[in-house]
Design an enzyme around this catalytic site. Structure first.
Site, PDB file in Angstrom:
ATOM      1  N   GLU A 172     121.306  47.034 108.450  1.00 48.36           N
ATOM      2  CA  GLU A 172     121.520  45.744 107.800  1.00 48.36           C
ATOM      3  C   GLU A 172     122.775  45.838 106.951  1.00 48.36           C
ATOM      4  OE1 GLU A 172     118.366  42.947 107.389  1.00 48.36           O
ATOM      5  OE2 GLU A 172     117.335  44.514 106.294  1.00 48.36           O
TER       6      GLU A 172
ATOM      7  N   CYS B  49     112.278  50.571  98.622  1.00 46.05           N
ATOM      8  CA  CYS B  49     112.248  51.412  99.819  1.00 46.05           C
ATOM      9  C   CYS B  49     113.097  52.662  99.608  1.00 46.05           C
ATOM     10  CB  CYS B  49     112.726  50.636 101.028  1.00 46.05           C
ATOM     11  SG  CYS B  49     114.292  49.829 100.747  1.00 46.05           S
TER      12      CYS B  49
ATOM     13  N   ASN C  68     109.377  43.160  97.682  1.00 47.53           N
ATOM     14  CA  ASN C  68     110.011  43.963  96.621  1.00 47.53           C
ATOM     15  C   ASN C  68     111.444  43.561  96.301  1.00 47.53           C
ATOM     16  OD1 ASN C  68     110.945  45.053  99.015  1.00 47.53           O
ATOM     17  ND2 ASN C  68     111.017  47.131  98.216  1.00 47.53           N
TER      18      ASN C  68
ATOM     19  N   GLU D 265     113.395  47.546 109.308  1.00 45.12           N
ATOM     20  CA  GLU D 265     113.738  48.345 108.121  1.00 45.12           C
ATOM     21  C   GLU D 265     112.420  48.672 107.448  1.00 45.12           C
ATOM     22  OE1 GLU D 265     116.689  49.375 107.518  1.00 45.12           O
ATOM     23  OE2 GLU D 265     117.766  48.117 108.928  1.00 45.12           O
TER      24      GLU D 265
HETATM   25  P1  NAD Z   1     104.331  44.561 104.811  1.00 46.83           P
HETATM   26  O1  NAD Z   1     104.632  45.275 106.080  1.00 46.83           O
HETATM   27  O2  NAD Z   1     102.928  44.464 104.366  1.00 46.83           O
HETATM   28  O3  NAD Z   1     104.843  43.049 104.918  1.00 46.83           O
HETATM   29  C1  NAD Z   1     106.189  42.733 105.245  1.00 46.83           C
HETATM   30  C2  NAD Z   1     106.227  41.317 105.822  1.00 46.83           C
HETATM   31  O4  NAD Z   1     105.525  41.311 107.056  1.00 46.83           O
HETATM   32  C3  NAD Z   1     105.529  40.285 104.936  1.00 46.83           C
HETATM   33  O5  NAD Z   1     106.221  39.071 105.007  1.00 46.83           O
HETATM   34  C4  NAD Z   1     104.156  40.172 105.583  1.00 46.83           C
HETATM   35  O6  NAD Z   1     103.514  38.958 105.316  1.00 46.83           O
HETATM   36  C5  NAD Z   1     104.530  40.303 107.051  1.00 46.83           C
HETATM   37  N1  NAD Z   1     103.424  40.729 107.910  1.00 46.83           N
HETATM   38  C6  NAD Z   1     102.281  41.374 107.561  1.00 46.83           C
HETATM   39  N2  NAD Z   1     101.509  41.573 108.646  1.00 46.83           N
HETATM   40  C7  NAD Z   1     102.167  41.044 109.696  1.00 46.83           C
HETATM   41  C8  NAD Z   1     101.891  40.946 111.082  1.00 46.83           C
HETATM   42  N3  NAD Z   1     100.764  41.430 111.609  1.00 46.83           N
HETATM   43  N4  NAD Z   1     102.805  40.355 111.879  1.00 46.83           N
HETATM   44  C9  NAD Z   1     103.970  39.878 111.388  1.00 46.83           C
HETATM   45  N5  NAD Z   1     104.281  39.939 110.069  1.00 46.83           N
HETATM   46  C10 NAD Z   1     103.405  40.522 109.243  1.00 46.83           C
HETATM   47  O7  NAD Z   1     105.254  45.213 103.699  1.00 46.83           O
HETATM   48  P2  NAD Z   1     105.303  44.886 102.136  1.00 46.83           P
HETATM   49  O8  NAD Z   1     104.101  45.471 101.501  1.00 46.83           O
HETATM   50  O9  NAD Z   1     105.601  43.433 101.924  1.00 46.83           O
HETATM   51  O10 NAD Z   1     106.614  45.687 101.688  1.00 46.83           O
HETATM   52  C11 NAD Z   1     106.597  47.027 101.342  1.00 46.83           C
HETATM   53  C12 NAD Z   1     107.147  47.874 102.468  1.00 46.83           C
HETATM   54  O11 NAD Z   1     108.454  47.424 102.823  1.00 46.83           O
HETATM   55  C13 NAD Z   1     107.307  49.331 102.104  1.00 46.83           C
HETATM   56  O12 NAD Z   1     106.884  50.144 103.168  1.00 46.83           O
HETATM   57  C14 NAD Z   1     108.819  49.478 101.895  1.00 46.83           C
HETATM   58  O13 NAD Z   1     109.312  50.776 102.069  1.00 46.83           O
HETATM   59  C15 NAD Z   1     109.333  48.542 102.919  1.00 46.83           C
HETATM   60  N6  NAD Z   1     110.712  48.146 102.622  1.00 46.83           N
HETATM   61  C16 NAD Z   1     111.707  48.652 103.415  1.00 46.83           C
HETATM   62  C17 NAD Z   1     113.027  48.335 103.154  1.00 46.83           C
HETATM   63  C18 NAD Z   1     114.133  48.870 104.012  1.00 46.83           C
HETATM   64  O14 NAD Z   1     115.202  48.269 104.053  1.00 46.83           O
HETATM   65  N7  NAD Z   1     113.955  49.987 104.712  1.00 46.83           N
HETATM   66  C19 NAD Z   1     113.336  47.491 102.071  1.00 46.83           C
HETATM   67  C20 NAD Z   1     112.294  47.010 101.285  1.00 46.83           C
HETATM   68  C21 NAD Z   1     110.975  47.330 101.577  1.00 46.83           C
END
Ligand code: NAD
Length: 498
Positions: free
Chosen positions: A469, A289, A157, A255
């Site tokens: 962060e 997020c 995102n 995060e």
């Molecule tokens: P996601 O957890 O599906 O993926 C995040 C990253 O982790 C990707 O690079 C993905 O390929 C990797 N990943 C997936 N499975 C994995 C595994 N088993 N082991 C290691 N890595 C793995 O999240 P998303 O759909 O890409 O992003 C959306 C989420 O991110 C939402 O929940 C959002 O709230 C959160 N987010 C949080 C913040 C924050 O700073 N708090 C900022 C932006 C997004």
């Protein structure tokens, strides 16, 4: 997923200063979510690519950790200059693969620019601590040291901003990095890493390995030569990462999700509140997020605010993020669109009403993309699932409350605690809210989105594991403290005894 063909644009991993295919040649398609067009093929990497990248990062660490931090800062400064020059090109690529409207994509790149200049400056600070010793003729001080090879695993995102936050803080502190971007946004990652390469970052200091979570993310987390993991993403994956890292006692920053709220009190400036709500709930198609997904509104203005909100929502135009007329772009992919839609049955099943939207948008050109109509849910109660779970789309739930006390209680009663906001014209109300809202970020008379990089970013409860962060918080994570004692008395002095 398909095998690459030579007539389509092919992109590469960046390992040890070389642009290379995945070792076994596999590649994945990257599609524009607004129209389904193919943007290119990206490596679908595996364990062997992770091993190579970690080895390159480990080898590069020997010199990088000894490079004076101000010199590391000079490279980051050049990164900031190059990102500024290429801002438009990178923003357009980002919009094409992620969907957010161009003005927001420019903001995403701008966060990278801001962080580059901020961390370049930290190269001349990286403050330690000097304290008096309890013994005569003895010096006592603490210095920050890099940790080693760091893995940065990022979501789709904010495909430039989040990798910039992580990698720039890691690099200025003297760590080397292996960066795994989200599967949906590898193009922005390539553009960002090109900038580092062109800015003169030595080979191996920053490595890019594209691929899936299970095939690249988890092997990075469990790799014995990766010392720390900086992860941003969903709550579920964050937990898995944490558990795996714990087996080797690795340092992890998480995060994770949010269930952010805007509180509107009876005494609020409603015009201002409306602007803040529209921007926070439907900007980035609700996929931030910090996006506002709960509107906690005091009884006296609830009906009026709801009516005016519906009017404003009716004027939002969906379309490709590169079109100047578009207010709301697509959601990231069909799976996410289906997930958002599944919450409509959950909402109505629990007694909420769909006041607007509640379905995919498929008119005309929208049929080729993954669009979802901006949605307003009325009559939502705090215990309903739509008021507690992260939906991550353009869906806003209206919860009516009677008092400030109730508003704060409702705000705080979710598994997440990232960003909260209150609109009020009463200074006493604002002060109580600032004190009692249990969130990592609090806004007064502004929406829930728009954090600046010079303050710590992160949340409480299920939003993370307590690290922050950006700002100086990032340097806490990416450095180890070393305590140094120098005894120049010429005799044995025993602390706590002599
Ligand atoms: P996601 O957890 O599906 O993926 C995040 C990253 O982790 C990707 O690079 C993905 O390929 C990797 N990943 C997936 N499975 C994995 C595994 N088993 N082991 C290691 N890595 C793995 O999240 P998303 O759909 O890409 O992003 C959306 C989420 O991110 C939402 O929940 C959002 O709230 C959160 N987010 C949080 C913040 C924050 O700073 N708090 C900022 C932006 C997004």
């Amino acid at each position: 997923m398909s095998t690459s063909s030579l007539d389509q644009k092919q992109y590469f991993n960046y390992i040890g200063g070389e642009w290379v295919s995945a070792a076994d040649g596999r590649a994945s398609e990257n599609l524009d979510p607004a129209n389904g067009q193919l943007l290119g093929y990206f490596p679908r990497s595996a364990q062997v690519d992770v091993d190579r990248a970690v080895a390159a990062a480990r080898a590069a660490w020997r010199d990088w950790r000894l490079t004076p931090a101000p010199k590391r800062g000079e490279i980051l400064y050049r990164v900031g200059m190059l990102l500024t020059e290429r801002k438009e090109e990178i923003a357009r690529a980002l919009t094409s693969e992620m969907g957010k409207v161009l003005v927001e994509a420019r903001g995403d790149v701008q966060e990278g620019i801001d962080m580059a200049f901020y961390m370049a400056g930290e190269g001349r600070r990286l403050m330690g601590a000097i304290v008096p010793s309890e013994l005569p003729n003895k010096a006592a001080y603490g210095v920050r040291e890099p940790i080693g090879v760091v893995a940065c695993i990022t979501p789709w995102n904010f495909p430039v901003a989040i990798p910039s936050w992580k990698s720039m803080a890691a690099l200025i502190a003297g760590n080397t990095v292996v960066f795994k971007p989200a599967t949906d946004t590898p193009l922005s990652a390539v553009k960002l890493v090109e900038v580092f390469a062109d800015a003169g970052l030595p080979p191996g200091v920053l490595n890019l390995v594209a691929g899936t979570g299970p095939e690249v993310g988890m092997p990075l987390v469990s790799h014995p030569d990766v010392a720390a993991i900086s992860f941003t993403g969903s709550n579920q994956v964050g937990r898995d990462v944490n558990v795996e890292a714990a087996r080797q006692l690795k340092r992890v920053t998480l995060e994770l999700g949010g269930k952010n709220a805007i509180i509107v009190m009876d005494d609020a400036d409603l015009d201002l509140a409306l602007d803040g709500i529209i921007w926070s709930a439907f900007g980035t198609t609700g996929q931030r997020c910090t996006a506002c997904s709960r509107l906690i509104v005091q009884k006296g203005v609830r009906a009026q605010l709801e009516e005016r909100l519906l009017e404003r929502m009716a004027s939002l135009r969906l379309g490709h993020g590169l079109e100047a007329t578009t207010d709301v772009g697509p959601v990231i992919n069909a799976g996410q669109r289906d997930r958002i839609h599944s919450y409509m049955a959950v909402a109505t099943g629990e007694g909420a009403h769909i006041l607007a939207g509640g379905e995919a948008a498929r008119d005309g050109d929208l049929a080729h993309g993954t669009f979802y109509k901006p949605t307003l849910l009325g009559g939502v109660q705090p215990q309903m699932r739509v008021a507690r779970e992260e939906i991550f789309g353009p869906v806003l739930s209206v919860i009516e409350i009677e008092s400030l006390e109730e508003a704060i209680a409702v705000n705080n009663d979710t598994p997440y605690g990232l960003s909260s906001s209150i609109f009020t014209s009463n200074v006493n109300t604002a002060e109580v809210a600032k004190r009692d809202l249990a969130s990592g970020i609090v806004y007064v008379n502004a929406g829930t989105i728009g954090a600046e990089i010079q303050l710590p970013f992160g949340g409480v409860r299920g939003t993370g594991n307590g690290h922050r962060e950006a700002g100086l918080g990032a340097l806490e994570f990416f450095t180890e403290w070393k305590a140094i004692y120098v005894d120049y008395s010429g005799r044995l002095q025993r602390a706590q005894i002599d």
